[in-house]
Design an enzyme around this catalytic site. Structure first.
Site, mmCIF file in Angstrom:
data_model
loop_
_atom_site.group_PDB
_atom_site.id
_atom_site.type_symbol
_atom_site.label_atom_id
_atom_site.label_comp_id
_atom_site.label_asym_id
_atom_site.label_seq_id
_atom_site.Cartn_x
_atom_site.Cartn_y
_atom_site.Cartn_z
ATOM 1 N N CYS A 205 -82.573 85.328 29.258
ATOM 2 C CA CYS A 205 -81.350 84.759 29.207
ATOM 3 C C CYS A 205 -80.271 86.031 29.688
ATOM 4 C CB CYS A 205 -80.944 84.194 28.170
ATOM 5 S SG CYS A 205 -81.739 82.669 27.643
ATOM 6 N N HIS A 284 -83.208 97.931 26.027
ATOM 7 C CA HIS A 284 -84.644 97.178 25.965
ATOM 8 C C HIS A 284 -85.347 97.540 24.781
ATOM 9 C CE1 HIS A 284 -88.196 95.429 27.318
ATOM 10 N NE2 HIS A 284 -87.765 95.094 28.669
ATOM 11 N N HIS A 369 -61.381 89.439 25.945
ATOM 12 C CA HIS A 369 -62.073 88.352 26.493
ATOM 13 C C HIS A 369 -63.653 88.515 25.879
ATOM 14 C CE1 HIS A 369 -58.568 86.447 27.995
ATOM 15 N NE2 HIS A 369 -58.537 87.569 28.813
ATOM 16 N N HIS A 373 -73.283 85.038 25.306
ATOM 17 C CA HIS A 373 -74.513 84.096 25.734
ATOM 18 C C HIS A 373 -74.712 83.022 24.773
ATOM 19 C CE1 HIS A 373 -78.291 81.984 26.966
ATOM 20 N NE2 HIS A 373 -78.820 82.727 25.854
ATOM 21 N N ASN A 406 -77.711 75.488 26.626
ATOM 22 C CA ASN A 406 -78.107 76.980 26.775
ATOM 23 C C ASN A 406 -78.632 76.796 28.290
ATOM 24 O OD1 ASN A 406 -79.358 79.327 27.322
ATOM 25 N ND2 ASN A 406 -80.437 79.165 25.217
#
Length: 475
Positions: A205, A284, A369, A373, A406
């Site tokens: 995602c 990562h 703002h 996710h 989602n």
């Protein structure tokens, strides 16, 4: 300073030095040349010396102008407008599943959806004939409808011709046909032969923001061009009907959706663009086994393929977020917040003030703002708590989760569309898009609004229903 923070700082310094290596070398050579001229100046008159110094100064300014990274603008974006024919009530979905999974698993799925902070109405492709005779054909149909719907809308809004597009980046995790979906775009819109195409698969995602980062890097070396980014997911490509509850979670939360984004590096496009890209940052955590296996596609005991979502997801996401904002903070936070963080760090590490709580920077001072996710209620709750955000800050994310569930990497674009439809975006506002994905990865995209976007100019999927939101959600 803690070894971990020292390592992050050293990595940032290394990145800065390597990125600007050319300018550092040129500057060193220019200083050496000027020093040499000053030594041998007695051999020449003053006018020659001044002329040489002026020439070197002009050369330095010219190089810094022509070799500086080009600014990247977001001309516009379009979220897929769901066909009402795909609108499905939760009860209808559960009735369809009742004959395909055990009563125990059906009860589990019902509880998950009731507690997920998603609405009772959702959009599902292919449910009428579920399970499909061919999952591939169903997934291809879903991907084509979403992809072409979003791109058609974007092309109509921007008026950009297909021949002007030099870069295409498509990201979709679980469905990767041959030819790729990026090739589908080239074929459908008849793009030119030298177009650079990339298809990102299996990146979860956060891949939408990773696609933005990739497109930005490509636009730095390809002059006067446009980059088309398409972020989507095809949940029907990986439906699971086995007995492993952790593999049933994705089918409870993921739904169809997608977004198309047009980026430009043309200076002339600044006046017509909505946003300027300020920063992209990727973290990562795949080296850590717990993070790597947090979201994992694998076979169950009976050989059924499914996506396992671990219970560790909220905590893993929190760790990835902490690492990401540690690197992002120095780039975006005002000086006052940096000083408060430094003072707290000194007090805890060197003055042995153990009772002093770690200072959490106020990111509301850096952004107007937040587009977090919409991966699930637990993740949104964890981010809200960690960053000390207000309900107003989280509203676009929570309303997107409620209405669309989602939609994977495209959810951050539905959230920005929500803010625009509400008339909240003003010139100079800063937007933080934050994505989480398998691997485990955390990616940030920071934008600055180039103009105020009044609601009457907005044309997106929220337009007809925006007055119904926000909706009060149970805790």
């Amino acid at each position: 300073m803690a070894p971990k923070n020292l390592k992050i700082l050293s990595n940032q310094c290394y990145h800065h030095i390597t990125t600007n290596a050319l300018f550092l070398i040129i500057s060193s050579l220019l200083f050496a040349a000027i020093h040499h001229l000053s030594i041998i100046n007695h051999l020449y008159n003053d006018s020659c010396y001044l002329t040489a110094a002026a020439a070197i100064l002009v050369l330095c300014i010219s190089l810094s102008f022509f070799l500086r990274p080009r600014k990247v603008y977001l001309v516009d974006f379009a979220c897929y407008r769901h066909d009402p024919a795909f609108s499905t009530h939760r009860d209808t979905f559960m009735e369809k599943m009742s004959g395909l999974v055990s009563p125990e698993n059906l009860s589990f799925m019902t509880k998950v959806m009731e507690r997920s902070a998603t609405g009772e109405e959702t959009f599902i492709y292919g449910l009428r004939d579920f399970p499909p005779k061919s999952s591939f054909e169903c997934a291809m149909g879903e991907a084509e409808i979403v992809l072409c719907g979003a791109v058609d809308d974007l092309m109509a809004k921007t008026g950009v011709e297909a021949a002007q597009i030099g870069v295409v980046v498509v990201n979709i995790s679980t469905f990767n046909p041959v030819p790729s979906l990026s090739a589908m775009i080239v074929n459908r819109y008849k793009l030119r032969e030298d177009v650079l195409t990339y298809n990102l698969g299996g990146m979860g995602c956060s891949a939408g923001l990773i696609a933005v980062d990739l497109a930005k890097r490509l636009l730095q070396v390809q002059r006067n061009s446009y980059a088309l980014i398409v972020s989507l997911e095809s949940p029907t490509s990986s439906y699971y009907l086995g007995d492993d509850k952790s593999k049933l979670l994705p089918y409870c939360l993921f739904r169809m959706g997608g977004a198309a984004v047009l980026l430009s590096n043309r200076r002339s496009d600044r006046r017509i663009s909505k946003y300027e890209l300020s920063h992209t940052l990727r973290t990562h955590r795949g080296a850590d086994d717990r993070s790597y296996k947090c979201v994992f596609q694998e076979l169950d005991k009976e050989g059924g393929l499914g996506m396992t979502i671990s219970k560790d997801l909220p905590s893993v996401a929190g760790e990835a977020l902490k690492a990401n904002i540690t690197s992002l903070g120095p780039l975006v936070l005002p000086t006052s917040e940096k000083l408060m963080f430094l003072a707290t760090l000194i007090g805890r590490k060197w003055l042995n003030m153990k009772g002093l709580a770690p200072y959490v920077p106020d990111f509301k001072a850096a952004f107007e703002h937040f587009c977090i996710h919409a991966g699930g209620k637990a993740v949104l709750d964890a981010v809200e708590t960690s960053l000390k955000l207000r309900a107003w800050d989280m509203e676009p994310s929570r309303m997107t989760l409620y209405r669309y569930c989602n939609t994977s990497s495209s959810s951050v674009w539905y959230q920005l569309a929500y803010a625009e439809a509400k008339g909240r975006v003003r010139r100079g506002d800063r937007v933080w898009q934050l994505g989480f994905g398998s691997g485990f990865k955390c990616a940030s995209g920071v934008w600055r609004a180039l103009r105020t976007i009044p609601p009457h100019e907005v044309d997106n999927p929220w337009l007809q229903v925006i007055d119904q939101f926000p909706i009060s959600l149970p805790n």
